[in-house]
Design an enzyme around this catalytic site. Structure first.
Site, PDB file in Angstrom:
ATOM      1  N   HIS A  51      43.452  43.901  44.329  1.00  0.00           N
ATOM      2  CA  HIS A  51      43.028  43.978  42.929  1.00  0.00           C
ATOM      3  C   HIS A  51      41.601  44.479  42.751  1.00  0.00           C
ATOM      4  O   HIS A  51      41.217  44.839  41.635  1.00  0.00           O
ATOM      5  CB  HIS A  51      43.178  42.611  42.261  1.00  0.00           C
ATOM      6  CG  HIS A  51      44.601  42.210  42.017  1.00  0.00           C
ATOM      7  ND1 HIS A  51      45.425  42.881  41.135  1.00  0.00           N
ATOM      8  CD2 HIS A  51      45.353  41.214  42.549  1.00  0.00           C
ATOM      9  CE1 HIS A  51      46.627  42.313  41.129  1.00  0.00           C
ATOM     10  NE2 HIS A  51      46.610  41.299  41.982  1.00  0.00           N
ATOM     11  N   GLN A 152      51.047  35.532  51.651  1.00  0.00           N
ATOM     12  CA  GLN A 152      50.991  34.956  50.306  1.00  0.00           C
ATOM     13  C   GLN A 152      52.383  34.680  49.764  1.00  0.00           C
ATOM     14  O   GLN A 152      53.253  35.555  49.768  1.00  0.00           O
ATOM     15  CB  GLN A 152      50.260  35.904  49.349  1.00  0.00           C
ATOM     16  CG  GLN A 152      48.759  35.886  49.522  1.00  0.00           C
ATOM     17  CD  GLN A 152      48.046  36.627  48.407  1.00  0.00           C
ATOM     18  OE1 GLN A 152      47.372  37.614  48.661  1.00  0.00           O
ATOM     19  NE2 GLN A 152      48.182  36.140  47.182  1.00  0.00           N
ATOM     20  N   GLU A 154      54.020  33.996  46.294  1.00  0.00           N
ATOM     21  CA  GLU A 154      53.645  34.117  44.882  1.00  0.00           C
ATOM     22  C   GLU A 154      54.809  34.564  44.005  1.00  0.00           C
ATOM     23  O   GLU A 154      54.612  35.151  42.944  1.00  0.00           O
ATOM     24  CB  GLU A 154      52.456  35.071  44.734  1.00  0.00           C
ATOM     25  CG  GLU A 154      52.540  36.354  45.525  1.00  0.00           C
ATOM     26  CD  GLU A 154      51.220  37.101  45.569  1.00  0.00           C
ATOM     27  OE1 GLU A 154      50.325  36.806  44.756  1.00  0.00           O
ATOM     28  OE2 GLU A 154      51.080  37.996  46.429  1.00  0.00           O
ATOM     29  N   SER A 179      48.136  32.659  40.403  1.00  0.00           N
ATOM     30  CA  SER A 179      48.322  33.410  39.155  1.00  0.00           C
ATOM     31  C   SER A 179      49.677  34.100  39.113  1.00  0.00           C
ATOM     32  O   SER A 179      50.406  34.023  38.110  1.00  0.00           O
ATOM     33  CB  SER A 179      47.197  34.429  38.975  1.00  0.00           C
ATOM     34  OG  SER A 179      45.947  33.781  38.830  1.00  0.00           O
ATOM     35  N   ASP A 180      50.026  34.798  40.200  1.00  0.00           N
ATOM     36  CA  ASP A 180      51.331  35.464  40.241  1.00  0.00           C
ATOM     37  C   ASP A 180      52.464  34.451  40.299  1.00  0.00           C
ATOM     38  O   ASP A 180      53.534  34.676  39.722  1.00  0.00           O
ATOM     39  CB  ASP A 180      51.408  36.418  41.433  1.00  0.00           C
ATOM     40  CG  ASP A 180      50.714  37.738  41.154  1.00  0.00           C
ATOM     41  OD1 ASP A 180      50.976  38.335  40.091  1.00  0.00           O
ATOM     42  OD2 ASP A 180      49.904  38.174  41.977  1.00  0.00           O
TER      43      ASP A 180
END
EC number: 4.1.2.20
Length: 257
Positions: A51, A152, A154, A179-180
């Protein structure tokens, strides 16, 4: 010839020993800000390639800036792709955070991308920044066992497959992308929702069941301390971008309001 101070991988060893590792996110893509983070005493720093506006040309000066730091650089790759991972290995990263891993097969792919044959599929260059341009005589013998792979979780599919992912040989830790994960569970922008928190706790428990450390990004102190109580081992407790944004706003408000 320069001395070899790159092996063993102390961050990998700390995770294997389940020692608490407090980290910070580096998203400003700047060697000066990264160097400042490296002076703060964090155990690890994520240099974000997913990101943040980072690429090979911005990662190299940041690695140089961290040369004398005790903080272990961890790169979050933009995607789980062998060529991208190979290039990041060659410039000197040893610790990898792989986003959006949903299946055992994807976890296996991530591990294989970081290993030389026959254990993996990493392409071979005899002279690059990671082996000090050919001056580390035992680099090929040592490299495979000194790479850290953190994956991760997510998405709902990732949660469903967390046991198989955590059990994958070569995966050193499970990292929750809050967040995801919140978005995947129908709570976009609300990682504190009870369903999200319950799912995070479940992921931690499954990782622990397989003897794997778990981690998370938690820029709110109360959240970070709760996750540590739940058994998280490696926690990023803030970001350079967040600290800079908050501090500059506070400074401006002190004089403008």
């Amino acid at each position: 010839m320069m001395s070899n101070d790159i092996f063993p991988n102390k961050f990998k060893a700390a995770l294997a020993a389940q020692r608490i590792q407090i980290g910070c996110w580096s998203a400003l893509a700047n060697p000066i800000s990264t160097e400042v983070l490296g002076l703060a005493g964090f155990d690890w720093l994520v240099l974000d390639g997913e990101h943040a506006p980072n690429d090979i040309s911005t990662f190299i000066p940041q690695l140089m800036a961290l040369k004398g730091s005790a903080s272990a650089p961890v790169v979050r790759v933009p995607t789980n792709e062998p060529v991208i991972i190979k290039r990041l290995l060659d410039i000197g990263f040893y610790n990898f955070l792989i986003p959006f891993v949903e299946t055992e097969e994807e976890a296996v792919r991530a591990v294989a991308s970081t290993r030389y044959p026959p254990e993996g599929i990493r392409g071979v260059s005899v002279s690059h920044r990671a082996n000090m341009f050919g001056t580390v005589p035992d680099y090929f013998a040592q490299s495979n066992k000194n790479i850290t792979i953190l994956v991760q979780i997510e998405s709902q599919q990732g949660v469903d497959n967390v046991d198989a992912i955590a059990a994958t040989e070569g995966v050193d830790g499970i990292f929750v992308g809050p967040s995801d994960l919140a978005a995947a569970l129908g709570h976009l922008g609300n990682a504190s929702h009870p369903e999200v928190q319950k799912t995070i706790q479940h992921i931690f428990a499954r990782a622990k069941a397989h003897g794997k450390p778990c981690g998370i990004l938690a820029p709110v102190e109360a959240d970070a301390r709760r996750y540590l109580e739940w058994g998280a081992t490696f926690v990023a407790v803030g970001s350079d971008l967040g600290v800079f944004r908050s501090a500059t706003q506070k400074l401006a408000d002190a004089f403008k309001k």
